[in-house]
Design a protein around this motif. Sequence first.
Motif, mmCIF file in Angstrom:
data_model
loop_
_atom_site.group_PDB
_atom_site.id
_atom_site.type_symbol
_atom_site.label_atom_id
_atom_site.label_comp_id
_atom_site.label_asym_id
_atom_site.label_seq_id
_atom_site.Cartn_x
_atom_site.Cartn_y
_atom_site.Cartn_z
ATOM 1 N N PRO A 268 -8.275 1.617 -4.875
ATOM 2 C CA PRO A 268 -8.046 2.989 -4.425
ATOM 3 C C PRO A 268 -8.808 3.251 -3.125
ATOM 4 C CG PRO A 268 -9.711 2.997 -6.129
ATOM 5 C CD PRO A 268 -9.303 1.552 -5.946
ATOM 6 N N GLY A 269 -8.268 4.107 -2.279
ATOM 7 C CA GLY A 269 -8.948 4.382 -1.016
ATOM 8 C C GLY A 269 -8.527 5.684 -0.386
ATOM 9 N N LEU A 270 -9.146 5.973 0.738
ATOM 10 C CA LEU A 270 -8.910 7.196 1.497
ATOM 11 C C LEU A 270 -9.029 6.857 2.976
ATOM 12 C CD1 LEU A 270 -10.321 10.714 0.844
ATOM 13 C CD2 LEU A 270 -10.829 9.626 3.028
ATOM 14 N N ARG B 149 0.850 -1.201 0.000
ATOM 15 C CA ARG B 149 0.000 0.000 0.000
ATOM 16 C C ARG B 149 0.881 1.246 0.000
ATOM 17 N NH1 ARG B 149 -4.702 1.137 4.488
ATOM 18 N NH2 ARG B 149 -5.598 -0.733 3.496
ATOM 19 N N TYR B 150 0.525 2.196 -0.868
ATOM 20 C CA TYR B 150 1.250 3.470 -0.930
ATOM 21 C C TYR B 150 0.299 4.606 -0.559
ATOM 22 C CZ TYR B 150 4.192 7.285 -2.535
ATOM 23 O OH TYR B 150 4.952 8.433 -2.597
ATOM 24 N N TYR B 151 0.731 5.472 0.363
ATOM 25 C CA TYR B 151 -0.084 6.579 0.871
ATOM 26 C C TYR B 151 0.354 7.907 0.247
ATOM 27 C CZ TYR B 151 -1.772 3.572 4.682
ATOM 28 O OH TYR B 151 -2.347 2.564 5.422
ATOM 29 N N PHE C 102 -4.820 9.775 0.885
ATOM 30 C CA PHE C 102 -5.249 8.850 -0.156
ATOM 31 C C PHE C 102 -4.269 7.680 -0.190
ATOM 32 C CE2 PHE C 102 -6.980 12.921 -1.560
ATOM 33 C CZ PHE C 102 -8.292 12.568 -1.843
ATOM 34 N N PHE C 103 -4.738 6.518 -0.659
ATOM 35 C CA PHE C 103 -3.824 5.390 -0.812
ATOM 36 C C PHE C 103 -4.278 4.504 -1.962
ATOM 37 C CE2 PHE C 103 -6.945 3.784 2.316
ATOM 38 C CZ PHE C 103 -7.289 2.567 1.763
ATOM 39 N N VAL D 133 -6.386 6.235 15.326
ATOM 40 C CA VAL D 133 -7.516 5.578 14.667
ATOM 41 C C VAL D 133 -7.725 6.165 13.277
ATOM 42 C CG1 VAL D 133 -9.999 5.111 14.750
ATOM 43 C CG2 VAL D 133 -8.638 5.056 16.855
ATOM 44 N N GLY D 134 -7.831 5.281 12.291
ATOM 45 C CA GLY D 134 -8.097 5.708 10.929
ATOM 46 C C GLY D 134 -9.379 5.089 10.400
ATOM 47 N N ILE D 135 -10.257 5.913 9.870
ATOM 48 C CA ILE D 135 -11.486 5.438 9.223
ATOM 49 C C ILE D 135 -11.200 5.343 7.732
ATOM 50 C CG2 ILE D 135 -13.917 5.894 8.752
ATOM 51 C CD1 ILE D 135 -14.032 7.442 11.370
ATOM 52 N N GLU D 136 -11.224 4.119 7.205
ATOM 53 C CA GLU D 136 -10.820 3.877 5.829
ATOM 54 C C GLU D 136 -12.023 3.654 4.922
ATOM 55 O OE1 GLU D 136 -6.467 1.880 6.811
ATOM 56 O OE2 GLU D 136 -7.987 0.720 5.746
#
Length: 224
Positions: free
Chosen positions: A159-161, A112-114, A123-124, A169-172
């Motif tokens: 793709p994601g955020l 995974r790349y951010y 973004f990742f 804490v991260g909400i993905e």
Amino acid sequence: MKRIFLLAFLSCLSLVAFTQNLGNKFISGSLHYSSIETDMSNGSSQAFYPETTTFTFSPKVGFFVKPQWALGVGVSYGYKNEFSNQLYYYNSNSPTTTEKITHSFSLAPFTRYYLPMGTKVAFFGQATASYTTGSIKYRTTDASPAETDLNGLHVYVTPGLVFFPSSKVGIECTFGEIGYQNTKSESVHAPKSTYTTKGFTSKLGLEGLSLGVSLYIGRASTEE
């Protein structure tokens, strides 16, 4: 002039990208359970009562090898029981029962790349190669039991955020995938039969929207 503008844009983007310390690892996972019963009687000749129970557990861990680049692995176990009881009114003493039980295990290494944007959002893009093995068992009152072995490979990009409401804490949110899959099923008992399904898949946008929560260990606080 265009070259100067491009260099300036890349320089600004790199400055934005390094405003976050994402930590040294992250942990996430999902747990799903459902049980659905349906009454499908036609009111005249037969009644059909299907029941479906589904359970999946999918933990995942990633390690940051560089400030924006993580390597990790996910595992998954899935169970699905599809049971039906079909009753014909003219022969109500002998209902037909059918049961299909599926077990599956998956191993999915990923990278995974951010691209952080400020201190709260990043973004990742994630590339995953998932190998799945499992079995399907069939039981019915009208035939002998049967069993099928499953094996499959699924390679895809997502793709994601991620949004950080707190430092750890991260909400993905992911937006579907583009990938390739190859699945093979082979009967265990004679007569032997083999089925192969393969091809490219593309499911991007709100249709493939998925939400999750991850714990980022070692991430620096942004409240300073």
